[in-house]
Design an enzyme around this catalytic site. Structure first.
Site, PDB file in Angstrom:
ATOM      1  N   GLU A 146      32.212 -38.183  86.999  1.00 40.38           N
ATOM      2  CA  GLU A 146      32.877 -37.048  85.964  1.00 40.38           C
ATOM      3  C   GLU A 146      34.130 -37.629  85.344  1.00 40.38           C
ATOM      4  O   GLU A 146      34.013 -38.743  84.898  1.00 40.38           O
ATOM      5  CB  GLU A 146      32.871 -35.967  86.940  1.00 40.38           C
ATOM      6  CG  GLU A 146      31.615 -35.655  87.684  1.00 40.38           C
ATOM      7  CD  GLU A 146      31.688 -34.180  88.296  1.00 40.38           C
ATOM      8  OE1 GLU A 146      32.066 -33.355  87.967  1.00 40.38           O
ATOM      9  OE2 GLU A 146      30.925 -34.110  89.202  1.00 40.38           O
TER      10      GLU A 146
ATOM     11  N   ASP B 157      27.830 -24.400  87.731  1.00 38.93           N
ATOM     12  CA  ASP B 157      28.456 -25.653  88.120  1.00 38.93           C
ATOM     13  C   ASP B 157      29.569 -25.550  89.374  1.00 38.93           C
ATOM     14  O   ASP B 157      30.131 -24.409  89.336  1.00 38.93           O
ATOM     15  CB  ASP B 157      29.085 -26.819  87.077  1.00 38.93           C
ATOM     16  CG  ASP B 157      28.901 -28.293  87.470  1.00 38.93           C
ATOM     17  OD1 ASP B 157      29.162 -28.542  88.777  1.00 38.93           O
ATOM     18  OD2 ASP B 157      28.763 -29.160  86.918  1.00 38.93           O
TER      19      ASP B 157
END
Length: 624
Positions: free
Chosen positions: A512, A307
């Site tokens: 997020e 990521d």
């Protein structure tokens, strides 16, 4: 003049050299098997070229010269990272091709792979079709619809010259306090497994008898997909993003792993590692799970990608010992590292680690073979440069119609009438005067949520689309008066003689960690708008949110309640169902709690006492 055979051969070779006849390379021959092409190319590559292939950088630091000098294997657009504001499809194509020409100018001419987060349509691109976020698609229970959305998204991504998307998210969200819960199709892994049909939508259907685990992309109108985030990201403690998933092996493998089996079987090209930990071990450093299980047990043959700055987070604080992080992440089995900015630091560190035997050459070769396998399988060597042939696919009517249908199917009717004999929906189109209220009624950015134009999303007319208010106005009878007041006061309500009201409230956009919430409350002044309007007028409340939010205190006051999730650009789909052109059919993809004190609470739990249970959804009959 007589020329000997030897002289003729010398002249021929000299002429061939001077006219630039290319030497035959097996890796450049599309008729050769992919395995042979990989082997031929690998033996020609230097360590610098191999490590370059493992490096993915942000477009903001990329250039044709950087691609050439560092042999960069991949470039990405982070959330909101675009060529220019409101860039056209052609503008995207030209930017991507500029980077690609730099990659092709290297001695071996290995094309770079450009990636982007197209997670609910091509959401970074202005004028793209924005589909409902995954939680809404989970409510449809329709894998074929999701597959068609994948195909439409692939076309729009390809329209901008991009062949790779970081989607789908196949997390199983077990706690709505998690800021990424809207990226999860459901709390039930079976629904998430079914929705992996988006992968053949994005990539194309794997042929019969195709080697399981091998990446597969059919052609120029498809894109490489990325199942994420491996593994357990939806089960973190208290729903805290990037946190620790505390669960035994059986729990991890029965809840969070099954969709990866489906994804690998469907030929997914890449898999992204989660920021989160499993029982205290960072997934980005978990060799047992990445190499041992994903590669060796599931036989995944595509490449594993980190990521964004994912290896940096192996240490606490992030980046505290970057060289150690590179060593741990690559040795764990990560093949491509989303750096994304300081590529020279990453390349230098990894080179030193290999030269000093801290990272074995066999690990580098495994990573590069996997990256090349994806590039060969998707035809990138044959067609490295994008053209303008698909630019008209961006935001086209067919895709917007599909998104509108997805909105219709995603809506979940939670209440319809204060008693069974007093149903409010469907609404009359011929009412004399309608009030539309609420923060989310005329805000396209709120309606689309996070991962739209900007990483965190934004407010207002951020792209091309139809707000719910627009849709209501275009649906009702021309003689009906539609009054919009975002937060009307008591005096206005008592004096206006409304037939009924539609109140559209919800959450602000987020992604997020910014979306992590311990209270899960409606955005102000949502609650006061519900109480004021529903206390004075018959009302239907439409909740625009990425997850269940606190509703129990307000339900008695309303006549009807609709969960609209984050519907995207096609707000007309909401009006289609409110006014009865289509019936309500969506089912809750996750449990709607009464209070946050109950969380986490999922179907099957011993303390299960929801406001609305998993799978709940009232129905109405539509005209069509």
């Amino acid at each position: 003049m007589v020329i000997s055979k030897t002289c003729f051969l010398v002249l021929f070779l000299l002429c061939s050299s001077s006219t630039g006849d290319a030497e035959y390379f097996k890796y450049k021959d599309p008729k050769q098997p992919i395995g042979i092409r990989i082997k031929d190319l690998m033996k020609r590559m230097t360590l610098a070229e191999k490590i370059g292939q493992m490096t993915q950088i942000e477009r903001k630091v990329a250039s044709a010269q950087v691609m050439k000098d560092y042999f960069i294997g991949s470039v990405l657009s982070g959330g909101g990272s675009v060529p220019t504001p409101q860039a056209t499809a052609a503008g995207w194509v030209n930017m991507v091709n500029d980077f690609q020409k730099g990659a092709l100018s290297t001695p071996l001419g290995i094309p770079m792979l450009y990636g982007i987060d197209a997670v609910h349509g091509h959401n970074n691109a202005y004028n793209a079709t924005i589909f409902p976020h995954n939680i809404g698609l989970g409510a449809t229970r329709d894998p074929d619809l999701v597959k068609r959305i994948g195909a439409a998204t692939a076309l729009e991504v390809r329209a901008t010259g991009i062949p790779y998307t970081f989607a789908p998210c196949i997390a199983v969200c077990r706690d709505p306090r998690w800021g990424r819960c809207f990226e999860s199709y459901s709390e039930d892994h079976k629904i998430v497994q079914a929705m992996t049909e988006i992968i053949p939508g994005l990539q194309g259907d794997v042929p019969v008898n195709y080697s399981k685990g091998t990446p597969y992309v059919t052609g120029y109108d498809k894109v490489a997909a990325c199942a994420k985030h491996f593994v357990g990201d939806g089960g973190t403690q208290n729903g805290i993003n990037e946190n620790n998933t505390i669960i035994d092996r059986q729990g991890l493998f029965s809840i969070h792993m099954p969709a990866y089996h489906n994804s690998v079987a469907k030929g997914v090209s890449t898999i992204m590692i989660s920021y989160s930990s499993w029982n205290g071990v960072k997934m980005h450093a978990n060799e047992e799970m990445i190499t041992g299980y994903l590669k060796n047990t599931l036989h995944f043959k595509g490449f594993v990608i980190s990521d964004w700055q994912g290896i940096d987070r192996i240490t606490s604080p992030p980046g505290a010992n970057y060289t150690y992080s590179v060593q741990e992440g690559v040795n764990a089995g990560i093949d491509m590292v989303m750096v994304p900015f300081d590529y020279a630091h990453f390349i230098n560190d990894l080179t030193s680690l290999v030269n000093n035997n801290f990272v074995p050459m066999s690990r580098i070769d495994d990573a590069v073979k996997r990256i090349l396998r994806v590039k060969f399988s998707m035809g990138l060597f044959e067609n490295p440069l994008a053209d303008l042939s698909l630019v008209d696919q961006l935001g086209n009517k067919e895709h917007r119609d599909l998104a509108r249908a997805a909105v219709r199917k995603s809506l979940v009717l939670l209440k319809n009438g204060k008693t069974a004999n007093e149903q409010m929906l469907p609404l009359s189109k011929k009412a004399q005067k309608i009030l539309v209220a609420g923060t989310h009624a005329d805000n396209l950015g709120y309606q689309c949520g996070g991962w739209t134009i900007e990483w965190q999303g934004a407010s207002g007319r951020i792209t091309v689309g139809t707000t719910i208010l627009d849709a209501i106005k275009s649906t009702v009878d021309p003689a009906t008066t539609v009054v919009f007041s975002e937060n009307p006061d008591a005096g206005f309500l008592s004096s206006s003689n409304f037939s009924y009201a539609i109140v559209v409230v919800g959450e602000p956009p987020y992604t997020e960690t910014a979306g992590d919430s311990l209270n899960l409350t409606l955005m102000e002044p949502g609650p006061s708008t519900i109480q004021a309007v529903c206390g004075a007028v018959s009302c239907v409340v439409v909740v625009v949110s990425g997850r269940p939010v606190v509703m129990e205190p307000y339900v008695p006051a309303m006549d009807a309640l609709v969960a609209a999730w984050l519907p995207g650009t096609e707000g007309q789909g909401v009006a289609d169902v409110l006014f009865g052109d289509y019936g309500f059919a969506g089912k809750l993809p996750r449990t709607w709690f009464k209070s946050v004190e109950q969380l986490p609470m999922n179907v099957g739990d011993g303390h299960y006492d929801p406001l609305f249970p998993f799978g709940f959804g009232l129905t109405t009959k539509g005209k069509q």
